[in-house]
Design an enzyme around this catalytic site. Sequence first.
Site, PDB file in Angstrom:
ATOM      1  N   ASP A  93       0.858  -1.173   0.000  1.00 39.44           N
ATOM      2  CA  ASP A  93       0.000   0.000   0.000  1.00 39.44           C
ATOM      3  C   ASP A  93       0.904   1.237   0.000  1.00 39.44           C
ATOM      4  O   ASP A  93       2.035   1.190   0.481  1.00 39.44           O
ATOM      5  CB  ASP A  93      -0.888  -0.033   1.243  1.00 39.44           C
ATOM      6  CG  ASP A  93      -1.650   1.256   1.439  1.00 39.44           C
ATOM      7  OD1 ASP A  93      -2.416   1.634   0.551  1.00 39.44           O
ATOM      8  OD2 ASP A  93      -1.454   1.893   2.502  1.00 39.44           O
ATOM      9  N   ASP A 108      -0.114   5.056   0.753  1.00 47.99           N
ATOM     10  CA  ASP A 108      -0.332   6.076   1.770  1.00 47.99           C
ATOM     11  C   ASP A 108      -0.523   5.447   3.155  1.00 47.99           C
ATOM     12  O   ASP A 108      -1.412   4.625   3.369  1.00 47.99           O
ATOM     13  CB  ASP A 108      -1.556   6.922   1.416  1.00 47.99           C
ATOM     14  CG  ASP A 108      -1.385   7.610   0.074  1.00 47.99           C
ATOM     15  OD1 ASP A 108      -0.394   8.340  -0.092  1.00 47.99           O
ATOM     16  OD2 ASP A 108      -2.229   7.393  -0.827  1.00 47.99           O
ATOM     17  N   TYR A 145      -5.261  12.703  -0.694  1.00 49.76           N
ATOM     18  CA  TYR A 145      -5.362  13.159  -2.087  1.00 49.76           C
ATOM     19  C   TYR A 145      -4.112  13.906  -2.556  1.00 49.76           C
ATOM     20  O   TYR A 145      -4.178  14.784  -3.414  1.00 49.76           O
ATOM     21  CB  TYR A 145      -6.600  14.037  -2.289  1.00 49.76           C
ATOM     22  CG  TYR A 145      -7.892  13.344  -1.943  1.00 49.76           C
ATOM     23  CD1 TYR A 145      -8.338  12.249  -2.682  1.00 49.76           C
ATOM     24  CD2 TYR A 145      -8.668  13.765  -0.861  1.00 49.76           C
ATOM     25  CE1 TYR A 145      -9.525  11.594  -2.368  1.00 49.76           C
ATOM     26  CE2 TYR A 145      -9.851  13.124  -0.535  1.00 49.76           C
ATOM     27  CZ  TYR A 145     -10.269  12.032  -1.288  1.00 49.76           C
ATOM     28  OH  TYR A 145     -11.440  11.395  -0.969  1.00 49.76           O
ATOM     29  N   ASN A 148      -5.205   2.694  -3.890  1.00 45.06           N
ATOM     30  CA  ASN A 148      -6.471   3.305  -4.285  1.00 45.06           C
ATOM     31  C   ASN A 148      -6.249   4.803  -4.434  1.00 45.06           C
ATOM     32  O   ASN A 148      -5.767   5.451  -3.497  1.00 45.06           O
ATOM     33  CB  ASN A 148      -7.547   3.056  -3.230  1.00 45.06           C
ATOM     34  CG  ASN A 148      -7.977   1.605  -3.140  1.00 45.06           C
ATOM     35  OD1 ASN A 148      -7.716   0.809  -4.037  1.00 45.06           O
ATOM     36  ND2 ASN A 148      -8.649   1.257  -2.055  1.00 45.06           N
ATOM     37  N   GLN A 149      -6.610   5.340  -5.592  1.00 42.92           N
ATOM     38  CA  GLN A 149      -6.439   6.774  -5.854  1.00 42.92           C
ATOM     39  C   GLN A 149      -7.747   7.352  -6.401  1.00 42.92           C
ATOM     40  O   GLN A 149      -7.843   7.741  -7.574  1.00 42.92           O
ATOM     41  CB  GLN A 149      -5.281   7.003  -6.833  1.00 42.92           C
ATOM     42  CG  GLN A 149      -3.918   6.634  -6.278  1.00 42.92           C
ATOM     43  CD  GLN A 149      -3.503   7.527  -5.124  1.00 42.92           C
ATOM     44  OE1 GLN A 149      -3.741   8.736  -5.159  1.00 42.92           O
ATOM     45  NE2 GLN A 149      -2.881   6.945  -4.105  1.00 42.92           N
ATOM     46  N   CYS A 186      -5.945   2.016  -8.575  1.00 42.03           N
ATOM     47  CA  CYS A 186      -7.367   2.109  -8.903  1.00 42.03           C
ATOM     48  C   CYS A 186      -7.744   3.572  -8.821  1.00 42.03           C
ATOM     49  O   CYS A 186      -7.593   4.208  -7.767  1.00 42.03           O
ATOM     50  CB  CYS A 186      -8.203   1.293  -7.914  1.00 42.03           C
ATOM     51  SG  CYS A 186      -9.989   1.581  -8.128  1.00 42.03           S
ATOM     52  N   ARG A 203     -10.474  -1.821  -6.938  1.00 48.45           N
ATOM     53  CA  ARG A 203     -10.313  -1.043  -5.712  1.00 48.45           C
ATOM     54  C   ARG A 203     -10.211  -1.980  -4.515  1.00 48.45           C
ATOM     55  O   ARG A 203     -11.087  -2.815  -4.286  1.00 48.45           O
ATOM     56  CB  ARG A 203     -11.492  -0.075  -5.534  1.00 48.45           C
ATOM     57  CG  ARG A 203     -11.402   0.752  -4.254  1.00 48.45           C
ATOM     58  CD  ARG A 203     -12.546   1.758  -4.145  1.00 48.45           C
ATOM     59  NE  ARG A 203     -12.544   2.413  -2.844  1.00 48.45           N
ATOM     60  CZ  ARG A 203     -11.776   3.443  -2.506  1.00 48.45           C
ATOM     61  NH1 ARG A 203     -10.950   3.965  -3.394  1.00 48.45           N
ATOM     62  NH2 ARG A 203     -11.824   3.965  -1.298  1.00 48.45           N
TER      63      ARG A 203
END
Length: 216
Positions: A19, A21, A30, A62-63, A100, A116
């Site tokens: 992962d 972040d 973000y 995941n973005q 994602c 995701r």
Amino acid sequence: MAMMQAPAAGGLSKAVFLDKDGTVVENVPYNVDPSLLRFTPHAIEGLQMLADDGFRLIMITNQPGVGLGLFDLAALTRLQEALTERLAQHGLVLDGFYACTHAPGLDPSRAPCSCRKPSPGLLLQAAEERGLDLERSWMIGDILDDIEAGRRAGCRTVMLDVGNETVWRTSELRVPHHRAADLREAARWIVQASPLPWDTAAALNTDGLHGNQPRV
């Protein structure tokens, strides 16, 4: 969406899916500003330990900011390039960056995507494209969605106990094989456990599977 991938090596390799972040870099919501990238404590030492043991390092992130219109793919690509360069300064190769970019629930008429996390789609895509042995691979993350994605892909898992999981929605798929304070501690466990067969390593891990259950 997969970004900037090198050709898969011959045969099946072991990998650690990471992962981004809260695991490799500090969690700045973000964020696509390279100047705000900060590695988490002991992240570099842990990644070096894994690379020295022959693990390929694959980022799974995941973005949803792209799907929400907060930033575009070009900005995400610039961030990925900056992260890759900073890792390279420490002699580390980021062997794949899979993101994602969908925004969950943005269009209720459409079925959820398969990429995701906690869905395992990006891990399965990376394994197919890069020739990875999922049973010899691991997923490290800071929330239970990371753990579920890893388990659903057939990997072993380590969760970083850094306080980023707040919901604690639990199930058998969301129990990590091990829990660690940081990436260095996670890497030590993985290097020690990896030579053992799956069932043997899991049986030895009484902390992750039995005695150290998620807090609720």
